[in-house]
Design a protein around this motif. Structure first.
Motif, PDB file in Angstrom:
ATOM      1  N   TRP A   1      -4.282   4.027  -0.117  1.00 49.35           N
ATOM      2  CA  TRP A   1      -4.586   3.866   1.308  1.00 49.35           C
ATOM      3  C   TRP A   1      -5.783   2.981   1.574  1.00 49.35           C
ATOM      4  O   TRP A   1      -5.992   2.534   2.691  1.00 49.35           O
TER       5      TRP A   1
ATOM      6  N   ASP B   1       0.923   3.842  -2.959  1.00 51.40           N
ATOM      7  CA  ASP B   1       0.244   5.024  -2.430  1.00 51.40           C
ATOM      8  C   ASP B   1      -1.280   4.854  -2.492  1.00 51.40           C
ATOM      9  O   ASP B   1      -2.020   5.754  -2.865  1.00 51.40           O
TER      10      ASP B   1
ATOM     11  N   GLY C   1      -4.234  -0.109   2.585  1.00 54.35           N
ATOM     12  CA  GLY C   1      -3.666   0.042   3.920  1.00 54.35           C
ATOM     13  C   GLY C   1      -4.715  -0.107   5.010  1.00 54.35           C
ATOM     14  O   GLY C   1      -4.465  -0.735   6.042  1.00 54.35           O
TER      15      GLY C   1
ATOM     16  N   SER D   1       0.832  -1.209   0.000  1.00 57.65           N
ATOM     17  CA  SER D   1       0.000   0.000   0.000  1.00 57.65           C
ATOM     18  C   SER D   1       0.865   1.257   0.000  1.00 57.65           C
ATOM     19  O   SER D   1       0.520   2.257  -0.640  1.00 57.65           O
ATOM     20  N   VAL D   2       2.020   1.205   0.687  1.00 59.97           N
ATOM     21  CA  VAL D   2       2.925   2.350   0.644  1.00 59.97           C
ATOM     22  C   VAL D   2       3.540   2.486  -0.742  1.00 59.97           C
ATOM     23  O   VAL D   2       3.634   3.574  -1.311  1.00 59.97           O
TER      24      VAL D   2
END
Lengths: 88, 220, 201
Positions: free
Chosen positions: A58, A56, A61, A52-53
């Protein structure tokens, strides 16, 4: 450069994920399998975080956060049942 | 005979690997965009489930209803389990209650905003069922039974199925509510209502399944 | 190739599924089902389906596990009805650890050993007298009764010397297993056929 670095991290995490999977296949004790389950569920969640990082995104996440916080309920229930099996 | 089955399975895998999927050509983006435009909701999955493939979804809901009814029917002859062991240690109870709170919030969020962001009725219902299940495994079964009866959960489950069927029949007949502004909470015509109805149905249905299993078979 | 890890991760799902498939012990299969759920949730999330991943995580960790666990726990068990006097004997034997009087404990240990191969456990349920015991067997509360022969027929003494216990079961499969594998000569086996054919189940 950064993306290649992240990919290397992910490949390393997959290799780390294989350790408990091999352990599940080899060991016949149910508690060892429970340990492997707990290890795998934490590791997969961490991998979802990394992805997820990396992307990008979320939404993914948030899914990882929810799995990490409530995913242990089934584990808890199973542990209680195994414990009663051993006592009975 | 076993070898024939295995050979067929392997052949199927090789077929999937070798022959490309014929439907894969054509750019996917245009399909997603046209679904979003047609249904008036940003979440294309909800748009497909509750508009383009509404006829399939009706039977999905009916299958779920029949599964719950079947569990109740098959266990109706049995004698209730006389002693039910619950979770008694504090740490499990605290963990389960915390999890229940989070999943209940997730469930409401997914149900009312399922047409805007990833989620939708089935995910919301499963989250609600998980929340109720977490409470059910830590509190006494008589209490849960009492709450289930007091709020007439079984009746609400049936009512939500009936309203879902009526609404989807109206939609299938071609009558549609105004779409509203794309991306706002009250938009997408009948889709948010169907989302909420499916969420209620799935949550109450899984509550019923868990209650039946615990009552007739015990928990631990 | 920036997304090569996706292909490696996708291989894990059929791997975990095969592990569930080839697992014979139901409790171990339950645990591996949890592993399968975790891996499946990760793959769905990485492929970008956040809602499917969330649903799989919630179902795989809670609802499915609860229902499977209750089903496995309640079906992989043989309930054995015994008299309360055996309970006292067990208690006494824990104190004395006497070989001659510990017949009942040995019998139960043998039963446990036999059914361990089938991943079943033995649950002892205690009843006050023979009548309650037989009624429980008819009412399907228990699968098997295990009583001392002397409490059934007190006059027939030479039979009780060789086989001091009588085990009666109402399930044909359990009877077959016990007949073939229970080597202990401490008990007599009988198959109790239910005499109510009109009752469908």
């Amino acid at each position: 450069m950064n993306i290649i670095f992240m990919n290397v991290i992910l490949i390393a995490m997959i290799l780390a994920l294989l350790i408990p999977i091999v352990e599940v296949c080899k060991d016949n004790n149910v508690w060892q399998k429970m340990l492997a389950l707990s290890s795998i569920s934490s590791k997969t969640t961490m991998m979802i975080f990394i992805v997820s990082v990396l992307r990008d995104d979320w939404m993914i996440g948030v899914v990882a956060v929810i799995i990490l916080s409530v995913g242990n309920a089934g584990f808890m229930l199973m542990a209680h049942i195994m414990k009663r099996m051993r006592n009975a | 005979m076993k070898r024939v089955y295995i050979a067929i399975g392997i052949a199927l895998f090789i077929k999937m690997l070798l022959i490309p999927n014929p439907a894969a050509d054509g750019s996917d983006l245009s399909i997603v965009q046209s679904v979003v435009q047609d249904s008036g909701v940003p979440n294309a999955v909800s748009g497909i489930l509750f508009r383009n493939r509404l006829y399939d979804t009706i039977f999905e809901v009916i299958v779920f209803t029949i599964a719950i009814m079947g569990a109740r029917y098959l266990l109706a002859n049995e004698k209730p389990s006389n002693q039910i062991y619950q979770f008694s240690d504090q740490s499990s109870i605290v963990l389960a209650r915390l999890g229940a709170t989070i999943t209940a919030l997730v469930s409401i969020e997914l149900a009312i905003r399922g047409h805007l962001s990833p989620g939708g009725g089935f995910a919301a219902g499963v989250a609600g069922g998980t929340a109720i299940g977490l409470i059910a495994i830590t509190s006494s079964s008589q209490l849960m039974e009492g709450v289930y009866k007091h709020w007439r959960a079984a009746t609400w489950e049936k009512i939500s199925v009936l309203i879902f069927l009526v609404l989807s029949a109206i939609t299938l007949a071609g009558i549609e509510l105004p779409y509203g502004e794309l991306g706002s909470l009250f938009s997408g015509g009948v889709i948010p209502l169907l989302n909420i109805l499916v969420a209620i149905k799935v949550a109450l249905g899984s509550w019923a399944a868990i209650l039946i299993f615990i009552r007739y078979r015990g928990l631990l | 190739m920036t997304d090569s890890y996706i292909y490696i991760i996708s291989v894990l799902l059929p791997l975990a599924a095969c592990m569930v498939l080839f697992q014979v012990n139901p409790y171990h299969a339950l645990v591996i089902r949890g592993i399968l759920g975790a891996i499946a949730a990760m793959i769905y999330a990485i492929w970008g389906a956040a809602d499917v991943a969330l649903t799989e995580a919630l179902v795989g960790t809670m609802l499915a596990i609860t229902l499977y666990a209750i089903a496995v726990r309640s079906s992989m068990v043989m309930r054995v009805g015994v008299l309360t006097e055996e309970l006292q004997e067990i208690d006494e034997n824990i104190l004395k650890d006497d070989r001659v009087h510990n017949l009942f404990g040995q019998l139960i240990t043998d039963l446990r050993k036999v059914f361990q191969n089938y991943y079943m456990r033995i649950e002892l349920i205690f009843y006050q007298d023979i009548k309650e015991l037989d009624q429980a067997l008819i009412d399907r509360e228990i699968h098997t009764t295990c009583v001392r022969s002397s409490s059934l027929e007190p006059d027939n003494l030479d039979e009780t010397e060789t086989q001091p216990y009588q085990t009666k079961t109402r399930v044909k499969r359990l009877y077959n297993i016990m007949k073939n594998e229970l080597s202990s000569s401490k008990t007599m086996l009988t198959y109790f056929s239910e005499t109510k054919p009109e009752e469908k189940h």
